[in-house]
Design an enzyme around this catalytic site. Structure first.
Site: not given
Ligand code: GDP
Ligand code: IMO
Ligand code: MG
Length: 430
Positions: A16, A40
């Site tokens: 996202k 995160g």
């Molecule tokens: P979010 O929580 O939905 O914002 O996703 P996160 O940032 O926690 O996890 C997604 C991970 O995948 C991060 O390390 C990004 O930098 C990485 N990422 C996002 N889009 C891509 C993609 O198209 N390819 C690869 N290889 N990594 C990506």
């Molecule tokens: P992003 O923004 C993945 C999960 C936790 C746990 C459940 C409840 O990076 O997509 P909480 O602390 O919210 O009460 O935990 O939800 N969880 C996530 N899993 N990505 C997240 O955020 C999450 N935020 C909460 O791991 O299973």
């Molecule tokens: Mg995340």
């Protein structure tokens, strides 16, 4: 001009952050409407990596106003740390706006999150232990403290004393923990007020001013559809509602203010924490290990190894419905490059052979179903330098087309790497 919502269609970590940053370039406001620092979101821009927990992912553009809406739960210490982190990287954080109605995460929320998880033992949810659940519980019980309370020490103290009567009783008598010291807590939190005060605003008004002025407003979910308190795999969910409709409550707009709903979908599936996961590949499975290692599937915040499995298109179709997605943005297609064949879950089957073409509503069924897969050919070489649809191998294009046909929704963006420019824009078929 109506707003655009960006929401996860799986269990979070779909990417996202990357696509919010990508789309925010054209926006004037980028608004978070639920969740807290359990999120995160990672952005990789110009070689720099930003890991954001509370501040919306539009913050990197100086013309975007990042807004923390009323539906968010805010840990003020974490917020200030994140603002400092941004400043240290040369990003002006004074543009950030925080709703005075957003609820505060207090130290006792974090403590309760930790101890309740410990008491649940093997039934634990695997929360991020950030105090999210207890903070939303207090909001619903109407004993929460809000950001605006920080600026009225008398009211802050009155509310704190009231709520601590119950919290300290529970901490001491149920969980055998030390009570929270009201004086120290009030001193610490009220000490943060001068830093936060210039950021606090009537964010509902800000959003409507922008919409009225025909500016583009992006709403960024902190989490995802199957972590939604109502629509996710309860109780293995977060304590708020990430689904697109929840923008209305969490940011103060109406359904008619929303037009474009972008569902973010990872090309495979991951999940952190406990709960059902029909397409999960067990740890040690060679294909699952490729997804985890190549995809860097370790928590942005908690560093936990994410559980991994093939794309679950049944879930995805459900997410498209619930969010009324107008388009999908597919991330991490590059991670699948080395597989000879790829699987997509197109239905479920239970132990009696009953087939489900949709996500069963009953938890006992969801826990036991097995995935029914369709197998597609892989493409077998790296795609991270592809810039257009034509530069993608035919099998990769077919994978995207399969998702479009199965869900009935256009895939408008494809991620082939973490960097901002590793993004392919797909035109809508005429
Ligand atoms: P979010 O929580 O939905 O914002 O996703 P996160 O940032 O926690 O996890 C997604 C991970 O995948 C991060 O390390 C990004 O930098 C990485 N990422 C996002 N889009 C891509 C993609 O198209 N390819 C690869 N290889 N990594 C990506
Ligand atoms: P992003 O923004 C993945 C999960 C936790 C746990 C459940 C409840 O990076 O997509 P909480 O602390 O919210 O009460 O935990 O939800 N969880 C996530 N899993 N990505 C997240 O955020 C999450 N935020 C909460 O791991 O299973
Ligand atoms: Mg995340």
């Amino acid at each position: 001009m109506p707003g655009t919502v960006i929401v996860g269609t799986q269990w979070g970590d779909e990417g996202k952050g990357k696509f919010t940053d990508y789309l925010a370039k054209e926006a004037s406001l980028c608004v978070r409407y639920q969740g807290g620092h359990n999120a995160g979101h990672t952005i990789v821009a110009d070689g720099d990596v930003f890991k954001l927990q509370l501040v919306p992912s539009g913050v990197l553009y100086p013309w975007v106003v990042p807004v923390i809406g009323n539906g968010v739960v805010v840990d003020p210490v974490v917020l200030i740390d994140e603002l400092d982190m941004l400043e240290s990287k040369g990003i002006d954080s004074r543009r950030v706006r925080v709703s005075g109605n957003a609820h505060l995460i207090m130290p006792y929320h974090q403590e309760l999150d930790r101890v309740t998880e410990r008491y649940l033992g093997k039934n634990k949810l695997g929360t991020t232990k950030r105090g999210i659940g207890p903070a939303y519980a207090d909001k619903a019980a109407r004993v929460g403290l809000r950001v605006q309370d920080l600026f009225d020490p008398k009211i802050f103290r009155e509310k704190l004393d009231l709520v601590l009567r119950e919290k300290n009783g529970v901490l001491a008598k149920v969980y055998n923990r030390l009570p929270v010291d009201a004086d120290a807590l009030a001193r610490d939190y009220l000490g943060l007020a001068p830093r936060l005060e210039p950021l606090v605003d009537d964010t509902v008004h800000l959003v409507h001013e922008a919409l009225d002025a025909q500016q583009w407003v992006l709403f960024e979910a902190a989490q995802a559809t199957f972590l939604d308190l109502d629509h996710g795999t309860y109780p293995f969910v977060t304590s708020s509602n990430p689904v697109a409709g929840s923008v209305c409550g969490g940011a103060g707009v109406g359904p008619r203010d929303l037009e474009r709903i972008v569902g973010i979908v990872k090309a495979y599936t991951t999940r952190v924490g406990s709960g059902p996961f029909p397409t999960e590949l067990p740890e040690g499975d060679a294909e699952g290990d490729v997804m985890v290692e190549r995809g860097g599937e370790y928590g942005t915040n908690t560093k936990r190894r994410r559980r991994a499995g093939w794309l679950d298109a049944v879930m995805l179709k459900h997410a498209v419905r619930i969010n009324t997605c107008t388009e999908l943005a597919l991330t991490k297609l590059d991670v699948l490059s080395q597989f000879e064949t790829l699987k997509i879950c197109v239905a479920y089957e239970d132990e009696r052979g009953t087939r489900y073409d949709h996500v069963p509503y009953h938890q006992s069924v969801v826990h036991k179903v097995r995935p029914v897969y369709e197998t597609l050919p892989g493409w077998g070489h790296d795609i991270e330098h592809a810039e257009t649809l034509d530069e993608l191998p035919v099998a990769a294009r077919d994978y995207v087309r399969f998702i479009e046909e199965f869900t009935g929704v256009h895939v408008s963006l494809v991620g082939v790497g973490p960097a901002r420019d590793q993004t392919i824009v797909l035109p809508r078929a005429a």
